[in-house]
Scaffold this active site. Structure first.
Site, short mmCIF file in Angstrom:
data_model
loop_
_atom_site.label_atom_id
_atom_site.label_comp_id
_atom_site.label_asym_id
_atom_site.label_seq_id
_atom_site.Cartn_x
_atom_site.Cartn_y
_atom_site.Cartn_z
N GLY A 97 0.83 -1.21 0.00
CA GLY A 97 0.00 0.00 0.00
C GLY A 97 0.86 1.25 0.00
O GLY A 97 0.53 2.27 -0.62
N ASP A 320 0.35 -0.33 13.34
CA ASP A 320 0.76 -1.64 12.84
C ASP A 320 0.96 -2.66 13.96
O ASP A 320 1.10 -3.85 13.69
CB ASP A 320 2.06 -1.52 12.03
CG ASP A 320 1.81 -0.76 10.74
OD1 ASP A 320 0.67 -0.78 10.24
OD2 ASP A 320 2.77 -0.14 10.23
N ARG A 351 -8.27 -6.03 8.95
CA ARG A 351 -7.34 -6.56 9.96
C ARG A 351 -8.00 -6.74 11.33
O ARG A 351 -7.60 -7.57 12.13
CB ARG A 351 -6.12 -5.64 10.04
CG ARG A 351 -4.93 -6.27 10.69
CD ARG A 351 -3.70 -5.40 10.59
NE ARG A 351 -3.05 -5.48 9.31
CZ ARG A 351 -2.19 -4.57 8.88
NH1 ARG A 351 -1.90 -3.51 9.62
NH2 ARG A 351 -1.61 -4.69 7.70
N ARG A 393 1.14 -9.16 9.26
CA ARG A 393 1.03 -8.79 10.68
C ARG A 393 0.16 -9.79 11.44
O ARG A 393 0.36 -10.04 12.62
CB ARG A 393 0.46 -7.38 10.83
CG ARG A 393 1.36 -6.39 10.15
CD ARG A 393 1.09 -4.98 10.54
NE ARG A 393 1.69 -4.09 9.57
CZ ARG A 393 2.98 -3.84 9.46
NH1 ARG A 393 3.83 -4.43 10.28
NH2 ARG A 393 3.43 -3.02 8.54
C1 S3P Z 1 2.97 3.39 6.54
C2 S3P Z 1 1.94 4.00 7.17
C3 S3P Z 1 0.88 3.25 7.87
C4 S3P Z 1 1.29 1.82 8.13
C5 S3P Z 1 1.92 1.16 6.95
C6 S3P Z 1 3.15 1.94 6.52
C7 S3P Z 1 3.96 4.24 5.84
O1 S3P Z 1 -0.27 3.21 7.04
O2 S3P Z 1 0.15 1.08 8.53
O3 S3P Z 1 2.31 -0.15 7.28
O4 S3P Z 1 5.04 3.74 5.46
O5 S3P Z 1 3.69 5.44 5.67
P1 S3P Z 1 -1.42 4.34 7.12
O6 S3P Z 1 -0.83 5.56 6.53
O7 S3P Z 1 -2.53 3.77 6.33
O8 S3P Z 1 -1.74 4.47 8.58
#
Ligand code: S3P
Length: 432
Positions: A97, A320, A351, A393
Site C-alpha cells: 500500500g 501496525d 485486519r 502482521r
Molecule cells: C505506513 C503507514 C501506515 C502503516 C503502513 C506503513 C507508511 O499506514 O500502517 O504499514 O510507510 O507510511 P497508514 O498511513 O494507512 O496508517
C-alpha cells in the site's frame, strides 16, 4: 518457501538479534534517492517483497538500481527530480500500500502517462484519500469503482499547485503522498493532521536538503530546485518488527533478549509506551542517530503484564502493532480496551475482524466493536490451526500467540516475505 509454518510453544526466548531495516524508511530511501542527482548508497535496506516492489517500479521508470541482499546494500543512480521516464508497462506495487500511494504522489506530477496497480487485497482498498487531494493540486488521476479503487491511471501534467490540506484520517501514507507531490508544485504544500502520524517522509526530505517546516500538527513543504542526496543512508531496524519480540519476551517466562539498532523515532514508539504502561521491562541503551532517525539497542525480559486503555489519539503511533498488542492483552491481568481502531477495517484484509477471528480459533475470547477491542485477561489459549489471510502482521501476531501458549500451525505463512523475510529464522534463533 513454506506455505504453512508450525509454531511450537517456547520455554523462553534468549539471545540477540538485529531486526531488519525499517519498511517505511526503506521505501522512502529508494524514492528520494531516485529523484536526486547524485548516487546514493542505502545500507541495512529491508529486502522484503514490498520494498522490492518499489525498486521494480523505479526501474521501470528508467532508474538504475542495483543491490546485494547479502550485504543489505542498495545503490541508486538517480536522475534528478525530472529524470523519470515514461514506463512501457504497468507499474506493479504487489502487496505494498505504501508503494501504491507514495508512488502515485510522484507520478501525479510527471509529464508522461503511467498506470499503477497492486495485488488482489490492495485492489479492494479505497484510495480517494489520495486521489482527492492530488486532484485538488491539479493531478489527472482515474481509477475504477467510481474513482475509488486501483489500478490508477495517471495522465501527464506540466505543473501542480501547492495547496493546504487538513486530513480527516491519521495516515502517514496519505500525508507522504501529498508531500511528495508537493516537491513538484508551484508554491508551498501544507498538510495538517488530526494526530501525528509517522514522520519518516519529513525527516528523509530534510536529509535530502528540502525545506520542511513542522509546526505542531502542520507540515509545510517548500518545493526545492533539486534534491541534495546524502552520500549514504543507514536504515534503522524496524520497531514494528521488533514489537513481536518485545511482546513475546514480555509474556513468555524465562525470557531475556536484546534487539540491536532499532529505530526509536517518537512517532513510532507508541508500542513501547503502551507495553511499559502494562508493566513490561524494556530497557533502551546506546541511543544514537542514523542520519535524522534515532536508534537504540533494546533489552526486554519477562514481566507480569496488566491491562491498559489505549485511546484513539494513540492509535496513529502504533497502528501496525495492534494485532500483537491484542496478543499481549490476552496475557495481561484485567480488561484492556483499544479504542479508535476503525482504520484497521480498511487494511488488507480487514485486519480488525481477521485478528479477532484467528485468535478465536486459538480459544481467545474478545469483543470486537466497529471501532474498538475489549480483551479480558489473562486467558489460556489452545493449540489450533489458523490462517494469516495473507496479512503478514496477522501471521506474526498468531506466531507469538502460539509461541506463548500451546503452539499453532499458520497457513499462508509465506506472507511474512512482504515485510520480515527472516521472521521464522529469528523465531527459531530466539526460542529455547
Ligand atoms: C505506513 C503507514 C501506515 C502503516 C503502513 C506503513 C507508511 O499506514 O500502517 O504499514 O510507510 O507510511 P497508514 O498511513 O494507512 O496508517
Amino acid at each position: 518457501m513454506m506455505e504453512q509454518y508450525q509454531v511450537k510453544a517456547a520455554k523462553g526466548l534468549q539471545g540477540v538479534i538485529d531486526v531488519p531495516g525499517d519498511k517505511s524508511i526503506s521505501h522512502r530511501a529508494i524514492m528520494l534517492s531516485c529523484l536526486a542527482n547524485e548516487p546514493v548508497v542505502i545500507k541495512n535496506f529491508l529486502f522484503s517483497k514490498n520494498c522490492l516492489s518499489t525498486i521494480e517500479c523505479f526501474r521501470k521508470l528508467g532508474i538504475v538500481i542495483s543491490y546485494s541482499k547479502d550485504s543489505g546494500t542498495v545503490w541508486v543512480a538517480g536522475n534528478g527530480l525530472n529524470g523519470l521516464q515514461e514506463p512501457d508497462d504497468i507499474l506493479e506495487a504487489g502487496n505494498s500500500g505504501t508503494t501504491i500511494k507514495l508512488m502515485t504522489g510522484i507520478l501525479a506530477c510527471q509529464d508522461f502517462f503511467s498506470v499503477i496497480t497492486g495485488a488482489n487485497d490492495i485492489r479492494q482498498q479505497p484510495v480517494p484519500q489520495i486521489i482527492d487531494p492530488l486532484t485538488k493540486m491539479g493531478a489527472k488521476l482515474y481509477c475504477r469503482a467510481k474513482n475509488r479503487k486501483i489500478p490508477i491511471a495517471v495522465l501527464p501534467v506540466s505543473q501542480l499547485r501547492g495547496a493546504d490540506f487538513i486530513t480527516d484520517v491519521d495516515s502517514a501514507q496519505v500525508k507522504s503522498t501529498i508531500l511528495l507531490a508537493g516537491l513538484y508544485a508551484l508554491g508551498p504544500t501544507r498538510v495538517t493532521e488530526l494526530h501525528r502520524s509517522r514522520d519518516h517522509t519529513e525527516r528523509m526530505l530534510e536529509s535530502f536538503g528540502v525545506d520542511i517546516a513542522v509546526n505542531g500538527l502542520t507540515v509545510t513543504l517548500y518545493p526545492p530546485e533539486k534534491l541534495i542526496a546524502p552520500a549514504e543512508i543507514f536504515v534503522p531496524g524496524d520497531i514494528s518488527s521488533a514489537a513481536y519480540w518485545i511482546v513475546a519476551a514480555s509474556i513468555i517466562p524465562n525470557s531475556c533478549i536484546t534487539l540491536t539498532n532499532v529505530g526509536i523515532n517518537s512517532t513510532r514508539t507508541g508500542v513501547i509506551d503502551v507495553l511499559r504502561q502494562m508493566g513490561a521491562r524494556i530497557e533502551m541503551k546506546n541511543q544514537r542517530f542514523f542520519g535524522h532517525e534515532e536508534v537504540a539497542d533494546i533489552t526486554v525480559s519477562t514481566a507480569p503484564l496488566h491491562s491498559v486503555v489505549i485511546q484513539k489519539e494513540q492509535i496513529s503511533q502504533l497502528i501496525d502493532e495492534i494485532p500483537v498488542l491484542v496478543v499481549a492483552a490476552l496475557f495481561a491481568e484485567g480488561t484492556t480496551c483499544i479504542d479508535g481502531v476503525y482504520e484497521l477495517h480498511v487494511k488488507d484484509p480487514d485486519r480488525l475482524s481477521t485478528v479477532a477471528g484467528e485468535l478465536t480459533k486459538l480459544g481467545a475470547k474478545l469483543i470486537v466493536n466497529e471501532d474498538s477491542f475489549i480483551i479480558e485477561g489473562p486467558q489460556q489459549l489452545v493449540y489450533a490451526v489458523c490462517d494469516s489471510r495473507y496479512d503478514h502482521r496477522i501471521a506474526m501476531a498468531m506466531a507469538i500467540a502460539g509461541l506463548a501458549s500451546k503452539g499453532t500451525k499458520i497457513h499462508e505463512a509465506e506472507c511474512v516475505q512482504n515485510a520480515y523475510p527472516l521472521f521464522f529464522n529469528h523465531l527459531e534463533k530466539l526460542s529455547v
